[in-house]
Design an enzyme around this catalytic site. Structure first.
Site, PDB file in Angstrom:
ATOM      1  N   LYS A 133       0.803  -1.225   0.000  1.00 59.19           N
ATOM      2  CA  LYS A 133       0.000   0.000   0.000  1.00 59.19           C
ATOM      3  C   LYS A 133       0.836   1.275   0.000  1.00 59.19           C
ATOM      4  CE  LYS A 133      -4.440  -1.529   1.638  1.00 59.19           C
ATOM      5  NZ  LYS A 133      -5.538  -1.342   2.570  1.00 59.19           N
ATOM      6  N   LYS A 214     -10.179 -14.210  -6.619  1.00 55.66           N
ATOM      7  CA  LYS A 214     -11.290 -14.140  -5.678  1.00 55.66           C
ATOM      8  C   LYS A 214     -12.104 -12.869  -5.927  1.00 55.66           C
ATOM      9  CE  LYS A 214     -11.608 -14.444  -0.784  1.00 55.66           C
ATOM     10  NZ  LYS A 214     -10.957 -14.574   0.503  1.00 55.66           N
ATOM     11  N   LYS A 217     -13.687  -6.617  -3.385  1.00 62.13           N
ATOM     12  CA  LYS A 217     -14.295  -5.296  -3.261  1.00 62.13           C
ATOM     13  C   LYS A 217     -13.542  -4.252  -4.071  1.00 62.13           C
ATOM     14  CE  LYS A 217     -16.329  -4.122   1.167  1.00 62.13           C
ATOM     15  NZ  LYS A 217     -16.067  -3.487   2.464  1.00 62.13           N
TER      16      LYS A 217
END
Ligand code: TRP
Length: 349
Positions: A133, A214, A217
């Site tokens: 990140k 997968k 979001k």
């Protein structure tokens, strides 16, 4: 007792394990609505097990502040309410479970500070999520580095035995244990050591447009057709499922099926409940179009009542806010004594 003993043994010191039900803690970030993958992979199991577990569900809004450029204050506040309402809409009972927002308790931030003081910086620089990140960012807030310590505080405040998480969170649970062990070593047996648990049952639902990853979001925010969100309207749901990636074959099989077909069959089977053989037999001689229609049908049937309950909860004046306030109070009844124990052990407060 040695602090390095496994959680099961250490847990005997915990006031919560006097009852046989394990304390389970789970956190979800209030960024957008939940999708079908989370529902089938996690939420449904939680609803099913709400009698035999002592669960705490936390909407981790403080974790949503770690990249300040992305904070939209009004939206964040609203997303917390929506996630709360969605949890209830899928069937989690606010009496049986503790459901609350992280920022409504000062205990989480306060324990984070105390844990910061026993957490070596090197442990945080090593975290793969921090590396991923922070990479390429001009400015990285201290909160991003400290994110896993806040997560450790979430878990440790509730004398948690089990943390159901995806694989990507394993390192965070390991760190939580390391911090707890170090603390217990320095200041005495204060914390219960938690265990990560990848949900025993629960389908792994893949992206509709990319069935090798997968359902996620963050991808769903960038690509329509990747996921079905639990509150999507009927047209959007149908469109996403009807355009799901399959393969150049035509016949429905499970063995040797391509990831896309396998994913559709898994969704169908999970919601339909019949054994896979029976489902595949039903589609003998039929094509992918029929399979997709059937999937869209069961998904829409499952989502309809969720949507209705969600709308009803959101429409009730004060409804969600009152439930959040009640949840915070129940959470505080567990978290405050833990924090007192910590402060006592460290000689503050
Ligand atoms: N980091 C978790 C995630 O991104 C969210 C989270 C915060 C969490 N605190 C937690 C998960 C405590 C489990 C337990 O998914």
């Amino acid at each position: 007792m040695s602090p390095s003993e496994p959680a099961a043994a250490t847990g005997t010191t915990s006031p919560t394990t006097a009852e046989a039900r394990p304390r389970v803690f789970s956190g979800v970030q209030p960024t957008g609505d939940l999708h079908l993958g989370t529902y089938l992979g996690a939420l449904r199991q939680w609803v099913e097990h709400q009698q035999d577990r002592d669960s705490v569900f936390c909407v981790v809004d403080l974790h949503a502040l770690t990249i300040p450029e992305e904070i939209d204050p009004q939206r964040l506040r609203e997303d917390v309410r929506r996630v709360m309402a969605l949890y209830l809409a899928v069937g989690l009972d606010p009496e049986r479970n503790v459901i609350f927002a992280q920022s409504h308790l000062h205990e989480h931030a306060e324990l984070t500070w105390l844990l910061n003081c026993v957490t070596p910086l090197g442990w945080l620089y090593r975290m793969t999520q921090f590396k991923a990140k922070s990479e390429g960012r001009e400015s990285v807030g201290t909160g991003l580095l400290d994110y896993p310590v806040l997560q450790a505080a979430d878990i440790l405040l509730y004398d948690t035995n089990v943390v159901p998480v995806g694989d990507d969170q394993r390192q965070h649970i390991e760190l939580t244990r390391d911090i707890a062990v170090r603390f217990n070593h320095l200041f005495g047996e204060v914390f219960v050591l938690p265990e990560a648990a990848v949900p025993e049952v629960g389908a792994r639902i893949m992206g509709l447009d990319e069935p090798t990853v997968k359902m996620s979001k963050s991808v769903a925010r960038q690509r329509a057709g990747h996921a079905v969100n639990l509150l999507d309207d009927e047209r959007t749901v149908r469109k996403a499922i009807m355009s799901a990636v399959t393969d150049s074959g035509r016949e429905v099989r499970f063995e040797h099926a391509s990831p896309g077909v396998r994913n559709l069959l898994t969704i169908l089977q999970t919601l339909d409940g019949r054994p896979m053989d029976a489902i595949v037999a039903e589609f003998e001689g039929k094509g992918y179009g029929d399979l997709k229609k059937a999937v869209a049908g069961v998904v829409l049937d499952a989502l309809r009542p969720i949507r209705e309950r969600f709308d009803a909860i959101m429409a009730e004046p004060g409804g969600v806010d009152e439930l959040l306030a009640a949840g915070a109070e129940r959470a505080r009844a567990i978290a405050a004594p833990t924090l007192s124990r910590v402060k006592e052990a460290m000689g503050v407060g």
